[in-house]
Design a protein around this motif. Structure first.
Motif, PDB file in Angstrom:
ATOM      1  N   GLN A 186       0.811  -1.145   0.110  1.00 18.64           N
ATOM      2  CA  GLN A 186       0.033   0.038  -0.073  1.00 18.64           C
ATOM      3  C   GLN A 186       0.867   1.355   0.153  1.00 18.64           C
ATOM      4  O   GLN A 186       0.247   2.331  -0.251  1.00 18.64           O
ATOM      5  CB  GLN A 186      -0.924  -0.101   1.330  1.00 18.64           C
ATOM      6  N   GLY A 187       2.240   1.094   0.237  1.00 20.33           N
ATOM      7  CA  GLY A 187       3.069   2.259   0.190  1.00 20.33           C
ATOM      8  C   GLY A 187       2.750   3.080   1.594  1.00 20.33           C
ATOM      9  O   GLY A 187       2.827   4.429   1.440  1.00 20.33           O
ATOM     10  N   SER A 188       2.660   2.536   2.656  1.00 19.98           N
ATOM     11  CA  SER A 188       2.400   3.122   3.792  1.00 19.98           C
ATOM     12  C   SER A 188       3.409   2.848   5.036  1.00 19.98           C
ATOM     13  O   SER A 188       3.291   3.303   5.963  1.00 19.98           O
ATOM     14  CB  SER A 188       0.843   2.795   4.402  1.00 19.98           C
ATOM     15  N   VAL A 189       4.617   2.355   4.281  1.00 17.93           N
ATOM     16  CA  VAL A 189       5.521   2.221   5.312  1.00 17.93           C
ATOM     17  C   VAL A 189       6.506   3.636   5.501  1.00 17.93           C
ATOM     18  O   VAL A 189       6.822   4.273   4.479  1.00 17.93           O
ATOM     19  CB  VAL A 189       6.680   1.087   4.936  1.00 17.93           C
ATOM     20  N   ARG A 190       6.624   4.071   6.666  1.00 12.45           N
ATOM     21  CA  ARG A 190       7.212   5.463   6.684  1.00 12.45           C
ATOM     22  C   ARG A 190       8.709   5.326   6.861  1.00 12.45           C
ATOM     23  O   ARG A 190       9.300   4.461   7.238  1.00 12.45           O
ATOM     24  CB  ARG A 190       6.796   6.009   8.204  1.00 12.45           C
ATOM     25  N   THR A 191       9.166   6.498   6.362  1.00 11.19           N
ATOM     26  CA  THR A 191      10.726   6.873   6.111  1.00 11.19           C
ATOM     27  C   THR A 191      11.274   6.920   7.764  1.00 11.19           C
ATOM     28  O   THR A 191      10.368   7.110   8.470  1.00 11.19           O
ATOM     29  CB  THR A 191      11.080   7.747   5.188  1.00 11.19           C
ATOM     30  N   ALA A 192      12.332   7.003   7.829  1.00  8.10           N
ATOM     31  CA  ALA A 192      13.126   7.457   9.036  1.00  8.10           C
ATOM     32  C   ALA A 192      12.613   8.726   9.641  1.00  8.10           C
ATOM     33  O   ALA A 192      12.414   8.797  10.867  1.00  8.10           O
ATOM     34  CB  ALA A 192      14.597   7.350   8.932  1.00  8.10           C
ATOM     35  N   SER A 193      12.495   9.767   8.721  1.00  5.43           N
ATOM     36  CA  SER A 193      11.959  11.094   9.538  1.00  5.43           C
ATOM     37  C   SER A 193      10.410  10.874   9.960  1.00  5.43           C
ATOM     38  O   SER A 193       9.998  11.777  10.844  1.00  5.43           O
ATOM     39  CB  SER A 193      11.987  12.215   8.484  1.00  5.43           C
TER      40      SER A 193
END
Length: 346
Positions: A186-193
């Motif tokens: 789904q493209g919902s994995v968050r980046t480090a920020s």
């Protein structure tokens, strides 16, 4: 081993089987192995190598699997597990925990013949959780994901060979834990920020990577996720033998995908028992625990005989957050609930 129709069985476990997801409470591996083998003793059930995350870093599912990787190493940062240039203390600790676990399994399963489930984190959850040296997830670099999948495939091959050597009478079932699979798609994995997300990964790429692991294992592969929205159709196409999920999250919108998977020969590991709690009522009615599974079967119009053949009863998720007493009762309850399906499949 034959089914009731005289044909060769599709699965190494028997009809009306029960199993667990993987994690167990506490830090005593001997007690955990005794609980698993005692509660799921004998056919048709599917005992498993337990995980004990309460022991600390390296015993958690991510650290444990990272310790299996071939020619790829990790260390722990405050933000999580990060790739290293060489094996350090954290990698060695993860491998030590795993070795102690397998020593205990070997000791307590002498003479065992039957199925045995071995768990590891799948490639997409691993890619979403493991950090590159810059602190971003490996998921953000397709080349890094390919390298990770290759390392995992090779490492799992060596791990499973070790388990076969230790428990030579076992037929190994590999479980890949993929709780982040849906967020990856789904493209919902968050980046480090935390301010943005990684792009969704193409479904064909996700499917192909999983298929590569499935084909590399000489035995059944089950994919587990207790998150909502498990991509059942994708997993079926990837060739898995079973899909393990929280049955309480299924809706009638999932019926068609579940029906197609079961009719296509995929087992449903139905999580019907809470993974933790002190509610005695949740463990008081084995037949009631699988009432939703029976209702699903009726909606799908599937044969009653296929119910006991295709369903493995499990807790909804791991038991790490439960008390040892609850974990024992929960696994015994799953075995009783599975028997109730066989006694009254209608």
């Amino acid at each position: 081993m034959s089914g009731g129709d005289g044909e060769e069985r599709r699965f190494p476990w028997g009809p009306a089987a029960a199993s667990g997801v993987g994690s167990m409470p506490g830090t005593d591996v001997r007690e955990a192995v005794k609980t698993v083998t005692g509660s799921l003793e004998g056919p048709p059930h599917l005992p498993y190598v337990p995980e004990l995350p309460a022991r600390g870093p390296g015993a958690d599912m991510l650290g444990r699997t990272a310790g299996m990787l071939a020619e790829m190493y990790v260390h722990q940062e405050p933000s999580g597990w990060r790739i290293s240039d060489r094996p350090g203390r954290d990698t060695r600790r993860a491998r030590t925990w795993l070795g102690e676990d397998l020593d205990t399994v070997e000791e307590l399963t002498q003479g065992y013949e039957g199925p045995l489930k071995v768990s590891a984190v799948g490639p997409w959850t691993l890619a979403a959780a493991l950090e590159r040296r810059n602190g971003e997830a490996m998921l953000g670099d397709p080349g890094a994901v390919r390298d990770l999948a290759g390392s995992l495939t090779e490492g799992l091959g060596a791990h499973l060979a070790d388990v076969r050597r230790r428990v030579p009478g076992a037929t190994l079932v590999l479980q890949l834990d993929e709780p982040s699979l849906t967020p990856v798609l789904q493209g919902s994995v968050r980046t480090a920020s935390g301010y943005r997300t990684y792009d969704a990964v193409d479904r064909a790429v996700v499917e192909g990577t999983l298929r590569g692991l499935v084909e590399a294992h000489a035995g059944p592969v089950v994919v587990h996720s207790c998150a909502p929205g498990v991509p059942v159709a994708l997993l079926r196409r990837a060739g898995v033998a079973g899909i393990s999920l929280d049955a309480g999250l299924l809706t009638e919108r999932d019926d068609e995908m579940i029906g197609e998977a079961v009719e296509g020969g995929v087992a449903l590991f139905a999580g019907v028992v809470p993974g933790a709690g002190d509610d005695e009522g949740a463990l008081s009615d084995p037949a009631g625990s699988v009432g939703g599974v029976r209702s699903l079967w009726r909606r799908l119009g599937l044969a009653a005989g296929l119910l006991t053949e295709s369903v493995v009863v499990t807790p909804a998720c791991g038991l790490a957050g439960a008390s040892p007493a609850y974990a024992r009762r929960a696994l015994a309850h799953c075995a009783q609930a599975a028997r109730s399906l066989a006694d009254n499949p209608e």
